[in-house]
Scaffold this motif. Structure first.
Motif, short mmCIF file in Angstrom:
data_model
loop_
_atom_site.label_atom_id
_atom_site.label_comp_id
_atom_site.label_asym_id
_atom_site.label_seq_id
_atom_site.Cartn_x
_atom_site.Cartn_y
_atom_site.Cartn_z
N SER A 70 0.83 -1.22 0.00
CA SER A 70 0.00 0.00 0.00
C SER A 70 0.86 1.26 0.00
O SER A 70 0.64 2.18 0.79
N LEU A 71 1.82 1.28 -0.90
CA LEU A 71 2.77 2.39 -0.92
C LEU A 71 2.10 3.70 -1.27
O LEU A 71 1.15 3.75 -2.07
N LYS A 72 2.62 4.75 -0.67
CA LYS A 72 2.10 6.10 -0.87
C LYS A 72 3.22 6.99 -1.43
O LYS A 72 4.40 6.71 -1.20
N PRO A 73 2.86 8.08 -2.10
CA PRO A 73 3.91 8.98 -2.60
C PRO A 73 4.85 9.47 -1.49
O PRO A 73 6.04 9.67 -1.74
N GLU A 74 4.34 9.62 -0.29
CA GLU A 74 5.19 10.08 0.81
C GLU A 74 6.16 9.02 1.31
O GLU A 74 7.02 9.31 2.14
N ASP A 75 6.08 7.82 0.78
CA ASP A 75 7.07 6.78 1.07
C ASP A 75 8.31 6.91 0.18
O ASP A 75 9.28 6.17 0.37
N THR A 76 8.26 7.82 -0.77
CA THR A 76 9.39 8.02 -1.67
C THR A 76 10.62 8.47 -0.90
O THR A 76 10.57 9.45 -0.15
N ALA A 77 11.72 7.74 -1.05
CA ALA A 77 12.95 8.04 -0.32
C ALA A 77 14.02 7.03 -0.73
O ALA A 77 13.73 6.04 -1.41
N VAL A 78 15.23 7.30 -0.28
CA VAL A 78 16.28 6.28 -0.32
C VAL A 78 16.17 5.46 0.96
O VAL A 78 16.12 6.02 2.06
N TYR A 79 16.10 4.15 0.79
CA TYR A 79 15.95 3.25 1.93
C TYR A 79 17.29 2.60 2.26
O TYR A 79 17.96 2.06 1.37
N TYR A 80 17.64 2.64 3.53
CA TYR A 80 18.91 2.11 4.01
C TYR A 80 18.67 0.99 5.02
O TYR A 80 17.77 1.11 5.86
N CYS A 81 19.49 -0.03 4.97
CA CYS A 81 19.49 -0.99 6.07
C CYS A 81 20.70 -0.72 6.95
O CYS A 81 21.71 -0.17 6.49
N ALA A 82 20.58 -1.09 8.20
CA ALA A 82 21.62 -0.81 9.18
C ALA A 82 21.71 -1.96 10.17
O ALA A 82 20.72 -2.64 10.44
N ALA A 83 22.91 -2.15 10.69
CA ALA A 83 23.16 -3.21 11.67
C ALA A 83 23.76 -2.61 12.94
O ALA A 83 24.57 -1.69 12.87
N GLY A 84 23.32 -3.13 14.06
CA GLY A 84 23.87 -2.65 15.32
C GLY A 84 23.32 -3.44 16.48
O GLY A 84 22.64 -4.46 16.30
N ARG A 85 23.63 -2.97 17.66
CA ARG A 85 23.07 -3.56 18.88
C ARG A 85 22.41 -2.44 19.66
O ARG A 85 22.86 -2.07 20.75
N PRO A 86 21.34 -1.87 19.07
CA PRO A 86 20.75 -0.66 19.64
C PRO A 86 19.93 -0.91 20.89
O PRO A 86 19.20 -1.88 20.98
N LEU A 87 20.11 -0.01 21.84
CA LEU A 87 19.21 -0.02 22.99
C LEU A 87 17.85 0.56 22.61
O LEU A 87 16.84 0.21 23.20
N ARG A 88 17.89 1.49 21.65
CA ARG A 88 16.66 2.06 21.13
C ARG A 88 16.68 1.90 19.62
O ARG A 88 17.47 2.52 18.94
N ALA A 89 15.79 1.07 19.10
CA ALA A 89 15.84 0.67 17.70
C ALA A 89 15.60 1.81 16.73
O ALA A 89 15.98 1.73 15.57
N GLU A 90 14.94 2.89 17.17
CA GLU A 90 14.57 3.95 16.25
C GLU A 90 15.64 5.02 16.07
O GLU A 90 15.46 5.94 15.28
N LEU A 91 16.75 4.90 16.78
CA LEU A 91 17.77 5.94 16.72
C LEU A 91 18.82 5.65 15.66
O LEU A 91 19.46 4.59 15.67
N VAL A 92 19.03 6.61 14.76
CA VAL A 92 20.05 6.47 13.72
C VAL A 92 21.41 6.22 14.34
O VAL A 92 22.18 5.36 13.89
N ALA A 93 21.73 6.96 15.38
CA ALA A 93 23.06 6.89 16.00
C ALA A 93 23.33 5.56 16.69
O ALA A 93 24.47 5.29 17.06
#
Length: 123
Positions: free
Chosen positions: A85-108
């Motif tokens: 159900s993609l929307k125009p506002e989903d347009t972006a470059v999508y990146y995958c990332a690996a880590g051991r995050p305490l908070r999954a939503e943080l880029v850092a």
């Protein structure tokens, strides 16, 4: 050390679907939490979805909840993002990332990043 390569992006009409893949190298892939982020032109990189090292826990941004599904296959060193159900506002470059995050939503919180794959949703 983990190297990540995304694929599966492209041009899709609104309402359509895509499956993004992220191939990882390195013997320790199964010990990392994985995340998908996206960045639209002129905007900051934002959290999309994340999955724990064993796949038991998943997390989603409110904007994609119910439309996107993250999964992983540790035997194949891969993580996936099914986007429906993609929307125009989903347009972006999508990146995958690996880590051991305490908070999954943080880029850092992530240590390794792929180069990204472009997703364009036309209206």
């Amino acid at each position: 050390q983990v190297q990540l390569v995304e694929s599966g992006g492209g041009l899709v009409q609104a309402g359509g679907s895509l499956r993004l893949s992220c191939a990882a190298s390195g013997r320790t892939f199964s010990t990392y939490g994985m995340g998908w982020f996206r960045q639209a032109p002129g905007k900051e990189r934002e959290f999309v979805a994340a999955i724990s090292w064993n796949g038991y826990s998943t997390y989603y941004a409110d904007s994609v909840k119910g439309r996107f599904t993250i999964s992983r296959d540790n035997a194949k060193n891969a993580v996936y993002l099914r986007a429906n159900s993609l929307k125009p506002e989903d347009t972006a470059v999508y990146y995958c990332a690996a880590g051991r995050p305490l908070r999954a939503e943080l880029v850092a919180a992530y240590d390794y990043w792929g180069q990204g794959t472009q997703v364009t949703v036309s209206s």
